[in-house]
Scaffold this motif. Structure first.
Motif, PDB file in Angstrom:
ATOM      1  N   HIS A  33      16.250 -19.358 -39.277  1.00  0.00           N
ATOM      2  CA  HIS A  33      17.055 -18.922 -38.226  1.00  0.00           C
ATOM      3  C   HIS A  33      16.381 -19.118 -36.905  1.00  0.00           C
ATOM      4  N   PHE A  34      15.400 -19.937 -36.813  1.00  0.00           N
ATOM      5  CA  PHE A  34      14.725 -20.329 -35.415  1.00  0.00           C
ATOM      6  C   PHE A  34      14.416 -21.728 -35.496  1.00  0.00           C
ATOM      7  N   ASP A  35      14.512 -22.373 -34.059  1.00  0.00           N
ATOM      8  CA  ASP A  35      14.372 -23.527 -33.974  1.00  0.00           C
ATOM      9  C   ASP A  35      13.478 -23.650 -32.544  1.00  0.00           C
ATOM     10  N   THR A  36      13.137 -24.843 -32.308  1.00  0.00           N
ATOM     11  CA  THR A  36      12.219 -25.216 -31.186  1.00  0.00           C
ATOM     12  C   THR A  36      13.021 -24.805 -29.760  1.00  0.00           C
ATOM     13  N   LYS A  37      14.269 -24.968 -29.740  1.00  0.00           N
ATOM     14  CA  LYS A  37      14.893 -24.299 -28.565  1.00  0.00           C
ATOM     15  C   LYS A  37      14.685 -22.854 -28.415  1.00  0.00           C
ATOM     16  N   ASP A  38      14.744 -22.141 -29.591  1.00  0.00           N
ATOM     17  CA  ASP A  38      14.498 -20.475 -29.543  1.00  0.00           C
ATOM     18  C   ASP A  38      13.057 -20.350 -28.892  1.00  0.00           C
ATOM     19  N   LEU A  39      12.161 -21.192 -29.392  1.00  0.00           N
ATOM     20  CA  LEU A  39      10.769 -20.858 -29.050  1.00  0.00           C
ATOM     21  C   LEU A  39      10.512 -21.280 -27.499  1.00  0.00           C
ATOM     22  N   GLN A  40      11.272 -22.567 -27.307  1.00  0.00           N
ATOM     23  CA  GLN A  40      11.161 -22.489 -25.440  1.00  0.00           C
ATOM     24  C   GLN A  40      11.935 -21.488 -25.088  1.00  0.00           C
ATOM     25  N   GLU A  66       9.649 -22.433  -9.255  1.00  0.00           N
ATOM     26  CA  GLU A  66      10.846 -23.146  -9.596  1.00  0.00           C
ATOM     27  C   GLU A  66      10.506 -24.592  -9.950  1.00  0.00           C
ATOM     28  N   ALA A  67       9.669 -25.084  -9.324  1.00  0.00           N
ATOM     29  CA  ALA A  67       9.015 -26.512  -9.893  1.00  0.00           C
ATOM     30  C   ALA A  67       8.612 -26.443 -11.355  1.00  0.00           C
ATOM     31  N   TRP A  68       7.626 -25.421 -11.632  1.00  0.00           N
ATOM     32  CA  TRP A  68       7.372 -24.971 -12.945  1.00  0.00           C
ATOM     33  C   TRP A  68       8.184 -25.173 -13.809  1.00  0.00           C
ATOM     34  N   GLU A  69       9.123 -24.257 -13.632  1.00  0.00           N
ATOM     35  CA  GLU A  69      10.321 -23.903 -14.511  1.00  0.00           C
ATOM     36  C   GLU A  69      11.192 -25.214 -14.728  1.00  0.00           C
ATOM     37  N   LYS A  70      11.310 -26.053 -13.625  1.00  0.00           N
ATOM     38  CA  LYS A  70      12.213 -27.422 -14.045  1.00  0.00           C
ATOM     39  C   LYS A  70      11.373 -28.362 -14.773  1.00  0.00           C
ATOM     40  N   LYS A  71      10.004 -28.134 -14.603  1.00  0.00           N
ATOM     41  CA  LYS A  71       9.267 -29.086 -15.361  1.00  0.00           C
ATOM     42  C   LYS A  71       9.398 -28.597 -17.082  1.00  0.00           C
ATOM     43  N   TYR A  72       9.304 -27.376 -17.024  1.00  0.00           N
ATOM     44  CA  TYR A  72       9.355 -26.833 -18.508  1.00  0.00           C
ATOM     45  C   TYR A  72      10.401 -27.137 -19.200  1.00  0.00           C
ATOM     46  N   GLN A  73      11.690 -26.967 -18.446  1.00  0.00           N
ATOM     47  CA  GLN A  73      13.062 -27.304 -19.245  1.00  0.00           C
ATOM     48  C   GLN A  73      13.007 -28.701 -19.689  1.00  0.00           C
ATOM     49  N   GLN A  74      11.965 -29.708 -19.199  1.00  0.00           N
ATOM     50  CA  GLN A  74      11.692 -31.072 -19.817  1.00  0.00           C
ATOM     51  C   GLN A  74      10.822 -31.027 -20.948  1.00  0.00           C
ATOM     52  N   ALA A  75      10.526 -30.060 -21.698  1.00  0.00           N
ATOM     53  CA  ALA A  75       9.504 -29.678 -22.769  1.00  0.00           C
ATOM     54  C   ALA A  75      10.486 -30.320 -24.069  1.00  0.00           C
ATOM     55  N   PRO A  76       9.750 -31.091 -24.950  1.00  0.00           N
ATOM     56  CA  PRO A  76      10.440 -31.782 -26.259  1.00  0.00           C
ATOM     57  C   PRO A  76      10.791 -30.491 -27.037  1.00  0.00           C
ATOM     58  N   THR A  77      12.273 -30.559 -27.369  1.00  0.00           N
ATOM     59  CA  THR A  77      12.733 -29.344 -28.227  1.00  0.00           C
ATOM     60  C   THR A  77      13.441 -30.004 -29.435  1.00  0.00           C
ATOM     61  N   ASP A  78      13.140 -31.368 -29.596  1.00  0.00           N
ATOM     62  CA  ASP A  78      13.884 -31.981 -30.724  1.00  0.00           C
ATOM     63  C   ASP A  78      13.066 -32.330 -31.758  1.00  0.00           C
ATOM     64  N   GLY A  79      11.677 -31.888 -31.635  1.00  0.00           N
ATOM     65  CA  GLY A  79      10.789 -32.140 -32.569  1.00  0.00           C
ATOM     66  C   GLY A  79      10.398 -30.915 -33.338  1.00  0.00           C
ATOM     67  N   SER A  80       9.295 -30.946 -33.652  1.00  0.00           N
ATOM     68  CA  SER A  80       8.486 -29.593 -34.267  1.00  0.00           C
ATOM     69  C   SER A  80       8.021 -28.616 -33.573  1.00  0.00           C
ATOM     70  N   LYS A  89       0.918 -26.887 -24.226  1.00  0.00           N
ATOM     71  CA  LYS A  89      -0.788 -26.932 -24.001  1.00  0.00           C
ATOM     72  C   LYS A  89      -1.312 -27.981 -22.966  1.00  0.00           C
ATOM     73  N   GLU A  90      -0.628 -29.333 -23.282  1.00  0.00           N
ATOM     74  CA  GLU A  90      -1.206 -30.487 -22.352  1.00  0.00           C
ATOM     75  C   GLU A  90      -0.763 -30.285 -20.951  1.00  0.00           C
ATOM     76  N   ASN A  91       0.272 -29.696 -20.790  1.00  0.00           N
ATOM     77  CA  ASN A  91       0.975 -29.563 -19.490  1.00  0.00           C
ATOM     78  C   ASN A  91       0.571 -28.183 -18.733  1.00  0.00           C
ATOM     79  N   ASP A  92      -0.382 -27.442 -19.193  1.00  0.00           N
ATOM     80  CA  ASP A  92      -0.835 -26.332 -18.948  1.00  0.00           C
ATOM     81  C   ASP A  92       0.224 -25.050 -18.803  1.00  0.00           C
TER      82      ASP A  92
END
Length: 109
Positions: A33-40, A66-80, A89-92
């Motif tokens: 009942h939990f996916d990567t978008k939930d984790l994000q 705001e810039a930090w949040e915009k970049k965070y929204q680009q994190a890959p949520t379609d994988g594991s 981690k790589e993007n601090d």
């Protein structure tokens, strides 16, 4: 009957947020009942609360947040989970993380 669970332990630093943000953030979810978008979203909520504190204390410019949040929204949520957390981690966005999967038996209560 059993349930598969996933435990996440996220390490962040208190560079701007203070000592309370140095604590490991640990949470457990049912895997089915939990996916990567939930984790994000879960991590975003915690970080956003931290940003509100840091901005109100004058240690962070709202435009930087705001810039930090915009970049965070680009994190890959379609994988594991691992792909997502490694990107963070790589993007601090986090300092480190661990994940642990285990199975629990459901009782007949």
């Amino acid at each position: 009957m059993t349930k598969e669970m996933v435990q996440f332990t996220i390490q962040t630093s208190g560079k701007n947020g203070g000592a309370t943000w140095n604590s490991p953030y640990t949470f457990i979810r049912e895997a089915q009942h939990f996916d990567t978008k939930d984790l994000q979203l879960t991590l975003y909520t915690g970080q956003h609360l931290n940003f509100d504190h840091v901005i109100s204390s004058g240690k962070l410019n709202p435009d930087d947040a705001e810039a930090w949040e915009k970049k965070y929204q680009q994190a890959p949520t379609d994988g594991s989970y691992e792909d997502f957390l490694q990107w963070c981690k790589e993007n601090d966005y986090i300092d480190d993380y661990t994940t642990e999967s285990y199975t629990v038996a459901e009782g007949n209560n």
